[in-house]
Design an enzyme around this catalytic site. Sequence first.
Site, PDB file in Angstrom:
ATOM      1  N   ARG A 211       0.901  -1.121   0.085  1.00  8.37           N
ATOM      2  CA  ARG A 211      -0.026  -0.025  -0.010  1.00  8.37           C
ATOM      3  C   ARG A 211       0.982   1.358  -0.187  1.00  8.37           C
ATOM      4  O   ARG A 211       0.527   2.292  -0.494  1.00  8.37           O
ATOM      5  CB  ARG A 211      -1.086  -0.067   1.100  1.00  8.37           C
ATOM      6  CG  ARG A 211      -2.172  -0.726   1.038  1.00  8.37           C
ATOM      7  CD  ARG A 211      -3.263  -0.842   2.205  1.00  8.37           C
ATOM      8  NE  ARG A 211      -2.723  -1.501   3.528  1.00  8.37           N
ATOM      9  CZ  ARG A 211      -3.067  -2.594   3.951  1.00  8.37           C
ATOM     10  NH1 ARG A 211      -3.812  -3.320   2.959  1.00  8.37           N
ATOM     11  NH2 ARG A 211      -2.511  -3.109   5.053  1.00  8.37           N
ATOM     12  N   PHE A 227     -11.063  -5.910  -6.112  1.00  7.11           N
ATOM     13  CA  PHE A 227     -10.839  -6.653  -4.939  1.00  7.11           C
ATOM     14  C   PHE A 227     -10.596  -5.819  -3.711  1.00  7.11           C
ATOM     15  O   PHE A 227      -9.514  -5.988  -3.100  1.00  7.11           O
ATOM     16  CB  PHE A 227      -9.801  -7.741  -4.928  1.00  7.11           C
ATOM     17  CG  PHE A 227     -10.097  -8.424  -6.199  1.00  7.11           C
ATOM     18  CD1 PHE A 227     -11.275  -9.612  -6.410  1.00  7.11           C
ATOM     19  CD2 PHE A 227      -9.242  -8.504  -7.486  1.00  7.11           C
ATOM     20  CE1 PHE A 227     -11.068 -10.428  -7.462  1.00  7.11           C
ATOM     21  CE2 PHE A 227      -9.669  -9.035  -8.786  1.00  7.11           C
ATOM     22  CZ  PHE A 227     -10.488 -10.418  -8.583  1.00  7.11           C
ATOM     23  N   ASN A 278     -18.852  -8.602  -9.184  1.00  6.44           N
ATOM     24  CA  ASN A 278     -17.716  -9.500  -9.614  1.00  6.44           C
ATOM     25  C   ASN A 278     -16.640  -9.024 -10.468  1.00  6.44           C
ATOM     26  O   ASN A 278     -17.012  -8.284 -11.422  1.00  6.44           O
ATOM     27  CB  ASN A 278     -18.528 -10.785 -10.383  1.00  6.44           C
ATOM     28  CG  ASN A 278     -17.257 -11.770 -10.554  1.00  6.44           C
ATOM     29  OD1 ASN A 278     -16.302 -11.521 -10.682  1.00  6.44           O
ATOM     30  ND2 ASN A 278     -17.801 -13.049 -10.752  1.00  6.44           N
ATOM     31  N   ASP A 299      -5.934  -7.425  -6.399  1.00  2.57           N
ATOM     32  CA  ASP A 299      -5.427  -7.985  -5.330  1.00  2.57           C
ATOM     33  C   ASP A 299      -6.460  -9.177  -4.840  1.00  2.57           C
ATOM     34  O   ASP A 299      -7.516  -9.062  -3.891  1.00  2.57           O
ATOM     35  CB  ASP A 299      -5.331  -7.116  -3.965  1.00  2.57           C
ATOM     36  CG  ASP A 299      -4.799  -7.761  -2.786  1.00  2.57           C
ATOM     37  OD1 ASP A 299      -4.379  -8.694  -2.807  1.00  2.57           O
ATOM     38  OD2 ASP A 299      -4.941  -7.033  -1.526  1.00  2.57           O
ATOM     39  N   CYS A 339      -2.053 -14.169  -3.607  1.00  2.00           N
ATOM     40  CA  CYS A 339      -1.895 -14.841  -2.360  1.00  2.00           C
ATOM     41  C   CYS A 339      -1.892 -16.240  -2.305  1.00  2.00           C
ATOM     42  O   CYS A 339      -2.092 -16.788  -1.070  1.00  2.00           O
ATOM     43  CB  CYS A 339      -2.706 -13.855  -1.316  1.00  2.00           C
ATOM     44  SG  CYS A 339      -4.439 -14.334  -1.633  1.00  2.00           S
TER      45      CYS A 339
HETATM   46  N1  SAH Z   1      -6.780  -5.443  -1.186  1.00  2.00           N
HETATM   47  C1  SAH Z   1      -7.441  -5.431   0.126  1.00  2.00           C
HETATM   48  C2  SAH Z   1      -7.612  -6.835   0.482  1.00  2.00           C
HETATM   49  C3  SAH Z   1      -8.481  -7.861  -0.741  1.00  2.00           C
HETATM   50  S1  SAH Z   1      -8.847  -9.482  -0.425  1.00  2.00           S
HETATM   51  C4  SAH Z   1      -6.782  -4.584   1.210  1.00  2.00           C
HETATM   52  O1  SAH Z   1      -5.586  -4.216   1.078  1.00  2.00           O
HETATM   53  O2  SAH Z   1      -7.324  -4.823   2.127  1.00  2.00           O
HETATM   54  C5  SAH Z   1      -9.879  -9.976  -1.356  1.00  2.00           C
HETATM   55  C6  SAH Z   1     -11.114  -9.445  -1.749  1.00  2.00           C
HETATM   56  O3  SAH Z   1     -11.723  -9.917  -2.781  1.00  2.00           O
HETATM   57  C7  SAH Z   1     -12.168  -9.858  -0.562  1.00  2.00           C
HETATM   58  O4  SAH Z   1     -12.592  -8.546  -0.144  1.00  2.00           O
HETATM   59  C8  SAH Z   1     -13.347 -10.483  -1.138  1.00  2.00           C
HETATM   60  O5  SAH Z   1     -14.680 -10.101  -0.781  1.00  2.00           O
HETATM   61  C9  SAH Z   1     -13.245  -9.843  -2.670  1.00  2.00           C
HETATM   62  N2  SAH Z   1     -13.459 -10.664  -3.712  1.00  2.00           N
HETATM   63  C10 SAH Z   1     -13.288 -12.282  -3.900  1.00  2.00           C
HETATM   64  N3  SAH Z   1     -13.705 -12.631  -5.293  1.00  2.00           N
HETATM   65  C11 SAH Z   1     -14.233 -11.652  -5.720  1.00  2.00           C
HETATM   66  C12 SAH Z   1     -14.857 -11.195  -7.204  1.00  2.00           C
HETATM   67  N4  SAH Z   1     -14.922 -12.328  -8.016  1.00  2.00           N
HETATM   68  N5  SAH Z   1     -15.109 -10.052  -7.466  1.00  2.00           N
HETATM   69  C13 SAH Z   1     -14.984  -8.954  -6.560  1.00  2.00           C
HETATM   70  N6  SAH Z   1     -14.536  -9.151  -5.318  1.00  2.00           N
HETATM   71  C14 SAH Z   1     -14.296 -10.225  -4.953  1.00  2.00           C
END
Ligand code: SAH
Length: 395
Positions: A211, A227, A278, A299, A339
């Site tokens: 970040r 995400f 999504n 992410d 991850c």
């Molecule tokens: N970048 C964030 C962490 C991301 S974790 C940070 O720094 O805090 C991954 C995220 O992806 C989660 O919040 C989950 O709800 C979301 N997620 C999972 N599959 C997804 C999809 N197909 N479309 C959108 N969001 C999704």
Amino acid sequence: MTDITLHPHRDFSVLHRHPWIFSGAIARIDGTPEPGVPVRVLSAEGEVLGIGAFSPSSQIRVRMWTFGDKQAVDEAFVRDRVARAVGGRAIFIAEDQTNAYRLVNAEADGVPGLIADRYGDWIVCQFTAAGAERWKREIVSALQAFSPCRGVYERSDVDVREHEGLPPLTGVLAGEPPPERIEIVEHSCRYLVDVRAGHKTGFYLDQRDSRETVKRYANGCDVLNAFSYTGGFGIAAVAAGAASVIHVDLSEPALELAKSNTALNTCHVDESSFIQGNVFEVLRKFRDEGRSFDLVVLDPPKFAESKGSLMKAARGYKDINLLGIKLLRPGGLLATFSCSGLMTPDLFHKVVSDAAVDAKRDIQVIKRLQQAEDHPEGLCFPEGLYLKGLLCRAW
Ligand code: SAH
């Protein structure tokens, strides 16, 4: 203490200080040890290799506490392991960067199956193996002693406990219950964390350094934070002077918290900047609409849960990166992550480069990224490096 003897030639990994012994490596167990108790591990020739915690229901039958024949595993040993881990994080307090960081990172800190994260005045723990579970009382008391806090909360509501024959557990382990939201500080940003129901122990502490990296490049950018979870990268980008940020996530509670976090850091919250959907579909729609960005953050959650699903996961990572690259203006930046522990840095690099080939773009890697320094990787435990990323520029 029960002796566990390995098959001939199956002592290689223990001799190389890898902490896991799989059930197939074990020739004989002298007795019926209780879950989580210390057991002595011997080579086929009878040499003492070390002491580990016994997990009768898991394929990872023993997790090593110590190698060689010098140490006893008792309360003082467990206390010392916690002290060693917490002491290594003193730099976060000294440098005043943040009040939220990992205190104990499981195997990499010599405490297999224990995650302990500090969020302001609270510590949130996850016990994912029988050994750590067995020493829970001693671990909690050591955490309170070495990292004084108002309370210790348990978030052992993770599927991996099933493999250990352990039920999911959450609740207060010591002191006061945590508030609904804990406010944390990370460099110049503030975030609200839901330690009771949020992902992991509440926040993706492992992305702190990335970040910060994104912040350095975000000034003036139109940012797509895909995400987004509770806003992390996007809020950091706004703090660095981003022109606009769009957050996309499937989870409504995560986006609600992203809005609260935006309000906490800036005066203005534009509802249309938070898209519940999504990412695969939203990015396709953006592409079809001809939209573009200066900075795209990808992410995603763990796509590869097992070796068998790795190739399917690789296709998922390639698709999402291809979509992300296509949305970049010339000279735009992509911060992309995986991850999945099973996806090696080399394979991830290959997947992103395959996406660049399909997108017909020249792409340079500006920086290789990985989990923050409070999430160390055991040098003899490569499984511990699970989070990797690339900061790329696309022309
Ligand atoms: N970048 C964030 C962490 C991301 S974790 C940070 O720094 O805090 C991954 C995220 O992806 C989660 O919040 C989950 O709800 C979301 N997620 C999972 N599959 C997804 C999809 N197909 N479309 C959108 N969001 C999704």
